[in-house]
Design a protein around this motif. Structure first.
Motif, PDB file in Angstrom:
ATOM      1  N   PRO A 239       0.903  -1.039   0.043  1.00 10.76           N
ATOM      2  CA  PRO A 239       0.039  -0.091  -0.186  1.00 10.76           C
ATOM      3  C   PRO A 239       0.886   1.373   0.070  1.00 10.76           C
ATOM      4  N   ASP A 240       2.169   1.293   0.512  1.00 11.14           N
ATOM      5  CA  ASP A 240       3.050   2.416   0.464  1.00 11.14           C
ATOM      6  C   ASP A 240       3.717   2.601  -0.789  1.00 11.14           C
ATOM      7  N   GLY A 241       3.399   1.713  -1.626  1.00  5.99           N
ATOM      8  CA  GLY A 241       4.287   1.702  -3.000  1.00  5.99           C
ATOM      9  C   GLY A 241       5.516   0.964  -3.005  1.00  5.99           C
ATOM     10  N   ALA A 242       5.784   0.453  -2.036  1.00 10.95           N
ATOM     11  CA  ALA A 242       6.817  -0.528  -1.798  1.00 10.95           C
ATOM     12  C   ALA A 242       6.801  -1.871  -2.738  1.00 10.95           C
ATOM     13  N   PRO A 243       7.883  -2.268  -3.350  1.00 16.73           N
ATOM     14  CA  PRO A 243       7.686  -3.387  -4.152  1.00 16.73           C
ATOM     15  C   PRO A 243       7.077  -4.500  -3.576  1.00 16.73           C
ATOM     16  N   GLY A 244       5.937  -5.649  -4.286  1.00 18.63           N
ATOM     17  CA  GLY A 244       5.278  -6.310  -3.682  1.00 18.63           C
ATOM     18  C   GLY A 244       5.920  -7.665  -3.034  1.00 18.63           C
ATOM     19  N   LEU A 245       5.605  -8.024  -1.925  1.00 14.75           N
ATOM     20  CA  LEU A 245       6.206  -9.206  -1.240  1.00 14.75           C
ATOM     21  C   LEU A 245       6.465 -10.347  -2.100  1.00 14.75           C
ATOM     22  N   ALA A 246       7.641 -11.217  -2.071  1.00 12.10           N
ATOM     23  CA  ALA A 246       7.848 -12.266  -2.936  1.00 12.10           C
ATOM     24  C   ALA A 246       8.109 -13.789  -2.169  1.00 12.10           C
ATOM     25  N   ALA A 247       7.649 -14.820  -2.567  1.00 11.95           N
ATOM     26  CA  ALA A 247       7.549 -16.005  -1.939  1.00 11.95           C
ATOM     27  C   ALA A 247       8.259 -17.043  -3.040  1.00 11.95           C
ATOM     28  N   ASP A 248       9.164 -17.610  -2.484  1.00 12.80           N
ATOM     29  CA  ASP A 248       9.679 -18.744  -3.242  1.00 12.80           C
ATOM     30  C   ASP A 248       9.204 -20.149  -2.963  1.00 12.80           C
ATOM     31  N   ILE A 249       8.576 -20.767  -3.665  1.00 12.92           N
ATOM     32  CA  ILE A 249       8.058 -22.134  -3.273  1.00 12.92           C
ATOM     33  C   ILE A 249       8.527 -23.046  -4.291  1.00 12.92           C
ATOM     34  N   THR A 250       7.985 -24.437  -3.898  1.00 11.39           N
ATOM     35  CA  THR A 250       8.548 -25.559  -4.785  1.00 11.39           C
ATOM     36  C   THR A 250       7.582 -25.761  -6.053  1.00 11.39           C
ATOM     37  N   ALA A 251       8.026 -26.383  -6.840  1.00 10.65           N
ATOM     38  CA  ALA A 251       7.329 -26.583  -8.009  1.00 10.65           C
ATOM     39  C   ALA A 251       6.047 -27.579  -7.899  1.00 10.65           C
ATOM     40  N   ALA A 252       6.308 -28.509  -6.876  1.00  7.44           N
ATOM     41  CA  ALA A 252       5.373 -29.248  -6.407  1.00  7.44           C
ATOM     42  C   ALA A 252       4.076 -28.572  -5.677  1.00  7.44           C
ATOM     43  N   ALA A 253       4.557 -27.586  -4.770  1.00 11.27           N
ATOM     44  CA  ALA A 253       3.595 -26.593  -4.057  1.00 11.27           C
ATOM     45  C   ALA A 253       2.969 -25.829  -5.105  1.00 11.27           C
ATOM     46  N   ALA A 254       3.682 -25.226  -6.164  1.00  9.08           N
ATOM     47  CA  ALA A 254       3.098 -24.293  -7.157  1.00  9.08           C
ATOM     48  C   ALA A 254       2.014 -25.222  -8.036  1.00  9.08           C
ATOM     49  N   ALA A 255       2.409 -26.412  -8.301  1.00  7.84           N
ATOM     50  CA  ALA A 255       1.200 -27.185  -9.186  1.00  7.84           C
ATOM     51  C   ALA A 255       0.211 -27.481  -8.343  1.00  7.84           C
ATOM     52  N   ASP A 256       0.293 -27.566  -6.932  1.00  8.96           N
ATOM     53  CA  ASP A 256      -0.893 -27.894  -6.184  1.00  8.96           C
ATOM     54  C   ASP A 256      -1.929 -26.778  -5.925  1.00  8.96           C
ATOM     55  N   LEU A 257      -1.123 -25.407  -5.764  1.00  8.06           N
ATOM     56  CA  LEU A 257      -1.915 -24.212  -5.717  1.00  8.06           C
ATOM     57  C   LEU A 257      -2.379 -23.642  -6.968  1.00  8.06           C
ATOM     58  N   ARG A 258      -1.847 -23.891  -8.217  1.00 10.67           N
ATOM     59  CA  ARG A 258      -2.357 -23.432  -9.415  1.00 10.67           C
ATOM     60  C   ARG A 258      -2.636 -22.070  -9.501  1.00 10.67           C
ATOM     61  N   LEU A 259      -1.723 -21.191  -9.021  1.00 14.56           N
ATOM     62  CA  LEU A 259      -1.842 -19.988  -8.998  1.00 14.56           C
ATOM     63  C   LEU A 259      -1.871 -19.122 -10.282  1.00 14.56           C
ATOM     64  N   ALA A 260      -2.755 -17.958 -10.254  1.00 16.65           N
ATOM     65  CA  ALA A 260      -2.800 -17.098 -11.515  1.00 16.65           C
ATOM     66  C   ALA A 260      -2.796 -15.591 -10.882  1.00 16.65           C
ATOM     67  N   PRO A 261      -2.124 -14.728 -11.784  1.00 18.74           N
ATOM     68  CA  PRO A 261      -2.099 -13.232 -11.521  1.00 18.74           C
ATOM     69  C   PRO A 261      -3.770 -12.852 -10.949  1.00 18.74           C
ATOM     70  N   GLY A 262      -3.692 -11.847 -10.053  1.00 19.18           N
ATOM     71  CA  GLY A 262      -5.268 -11.668  -9.794  1.00 19.18           C
ATOM     72  C   GLY A 262      -5.902 -12.200  -8.472  1.00 19.18           C
ATOM     73  N   GLU A 263      -5.230 -13.475  -8.224  1.00 16.67           N
ATOM     74  CA  GLU A 263      -6.108 -14.228  -7.187  1.00 16.67           C
ATOM     75  C   GLU A 263      -5.465 -13.881  -5.784  1.00 16.67           C
ATOM     76  N   ARG A 264      -6.290 -13.748  -4.879  1.00 18.19           N
ATOM     77  CA  ARG A 264      -5.759 -13.550  -3.433  1.00 18.19           C
ATOM     78  C   ARG A 264      -5.438 -14.815  -2.710  1.00 18.19           C
ATOM     79  N   VAL A 265      -4.251 -14.715  -1.937  1.00 13.95           N
ATOM     80  CA  VAL A 265      -3.592 -15.899  -1.244  1.00 13.95           C
ATOM     81  C   VAL A 265      -3.127 -15.315   0.003  1.00 13.95           C
ATOM     82  N   VAL A 266      -2.588 -16.292   0.838  1.00  9.08           N
ATOM     83  CA  VAL A 266      -2.009 -15.852   2.368  1.00  9.08           C
ATOM     84  C   VAL A 266      -0.554 -16.219   2.082  1.00  9.08           C
ATOM     85  N   PHE A 267       0.256 -15.169   2.465  1.00  5.77           N
ATOM     86  CA  PHE A 267       1.634 -15.341   2.672  1.00  5.77           C
ATOM     87  C   PHE A 267       1.829 -15.494   4.452  1.00  5.77           C
ATOM     88  N   THR A 268       2.820 -16.463   4.544  1.00  6.91           N
ATOM     89  CA  THR A 268       2.850 -16.645   6.173  1.00  6.91           C
ATOM     90  C   THR A 268       4.171 -16.559   6.261  1.00  6.91           C
TER      91      THR A 268
END
Length: 360
Positions: free
Chosen positions: A319-348
């Motif tokens: 919200p303050d204009g700083a770069p968006g947060l980044a997460a590095d996840i495994t390919a298996a996790a990415a395949a399970d999540l099937r994420l796409a731009p515009g979707e809401r997710v939770v970073f922990t």
């Protein structure tokens, strides 16, 4: 052994900088495009006149606005290697490199050419001596420009993206050459780069420039490990969140999110501070999990791309204009999540993965 001291203002470019570089030290100057890095190099080289301030090279004052001192470029003993090699098109490679020793040190034609051959050999370009600049590739021209800068035997060396146009093996060789020469000859050097490998292999200290001001500086290892500026964090490949330290020991952002960390030192309650954490420390969920780590924030996915064996999930800007947060996840996790731009997710993020430091 010659150091460098600069304290200048260039009003129409919004640059106001104070820096010192010790003899034998390499300072990496980092910052986004338009931050004033090239302006600063040109001030040091004498091709841009500041409105106020002074520049000292060793015990010589080469610029003093108050006293009306502005030493000519060729008298400063400051070598400048820009992204564009700027070789003299009418001179051979050998005579390009010999130009500095002959004009600056008044060496004879033979002696200046002998020195030029030595430096061409140092940068692996002996066979190019008889060619004209128009016959060189981009990488070859950059090697010749480096040899020309070093052959002039400057007290201070200014390097603006010196590895531009070089392939991986030649860039590695150039870093080794620069490291050897700078250490051996005790020159002060300023290195402008966008390549973290240049910083890791060459720099002793780092200064981050944003909007014409130095926003943080310190030993290279410290800045890369725990940056306190937005650009420093992006350059080092880590996440950075800004806020104030609350009486609960957490970082409170201006938009109501709290980030908990391990023990905090050097920051008083109410002070501006930053939290830094690695993308690899971030887990991604569709919904906030039960018993999740203490830090959980809902974000909107901006992009998903591959980073070697990892998948990088980048959120939209904060919200303050700083770069968006980044997460590095495994390919298996990415395949399970099937994420796409515009979707809401939770970073922990676990609290022990965060470091809270004073804001720059």
């Amino acid at each position: 052994m010659t150091g460098l001291r600069i304290g200048v203002e260039v009003a129409d470019r919004g640059v106001q900088v104070e820096l010192e570089v010790a003899a034998g030290e390499v300072l990496a100057l980092l910052g986004p495009n338009g931050a004033g890095k090239s302006t600063l190099l040109h001030v040091l080289a004498g091709t841009v006149r500041p409105d106020r301030g002074e520049v000292r090279v060793g015990d010589r004052t080469v610029t003093d606005c108050a006293a009306g001192v502005h030493m000519l470029t060729h008298e400063r003993r400051v070598g400048l290697l820009m992204q564009d090699p700027l070789l003299f098109p009418h001179l051979s490679v050998l005579d390009n490199v010999a130009f500095g020793p002959r004009s600056g040190k008044r060496l004879s034609r033979k002696d200046s050419r002998d020195m030029a051959r030595r430096w061409l050999a140092e940068v692996g370009a002996t066979e190019l001596g008889g060619r004209m600049p128009a016959a060189l590739s981009g990488g070859q021209a950059q090697r010749v420009a480096l040899a020309r800068a070093l052959a002039a035997d400057p007290d201070v060396l200014l390097l603006d993206e010196p590895m531009t146009g070089l392939d991986v093996s030649m860039a590695t060789a150039m870093r080794a050459l620069l490291s050897r020469v700078l250490t051996r000859d005790g020159r002060a050097a300023i290195l402008v780069t966008h390549d973290v490998l240049d910083v890791v292999t060459l720099a002793d200290r780092v200064a981050v420039l944003e909007s014409g001001r130095v926003v943080e500086s310190g030993p290279a290892v410290e800045i890369l490990a725990a940056p306190r500026s937005r650009f420093g964090a992006r350059f080092a490949g880590v996440n950075l969140v800004s806020g104030r330290l609350g009486d609960d020991g957490a970082l409170h952002t201006d938009w109501g999110v709290r980030w908990h960390a391990g023990p905090v030192s050097g920051v008083a309650v109410g002070d501006r501070a930053v939290a830094v954490f690695a993308p690899a420390a971030v887990a991604v969920y569709r919904q906030a999990p039960h018993g999740s780590p203490r830090n959980a924030v809902e974000v909107t996915v901006a992009e998903v791309d591959s980073r070697g064996p990892a998948i990088r999930v980048r959120a939209e800007p904060q919200p303050d204009g700083a770069p968006g947060l980044a997460a590095d996840i495994t390919a298996a996790a990415a395949a399970d999540l099937r994420l796409a731009p515009g979707e809401r997710v939770v970073f922990t993020v676990k609290a022990q993965e965060l470091t809270i430091s004073p804001a720059p």
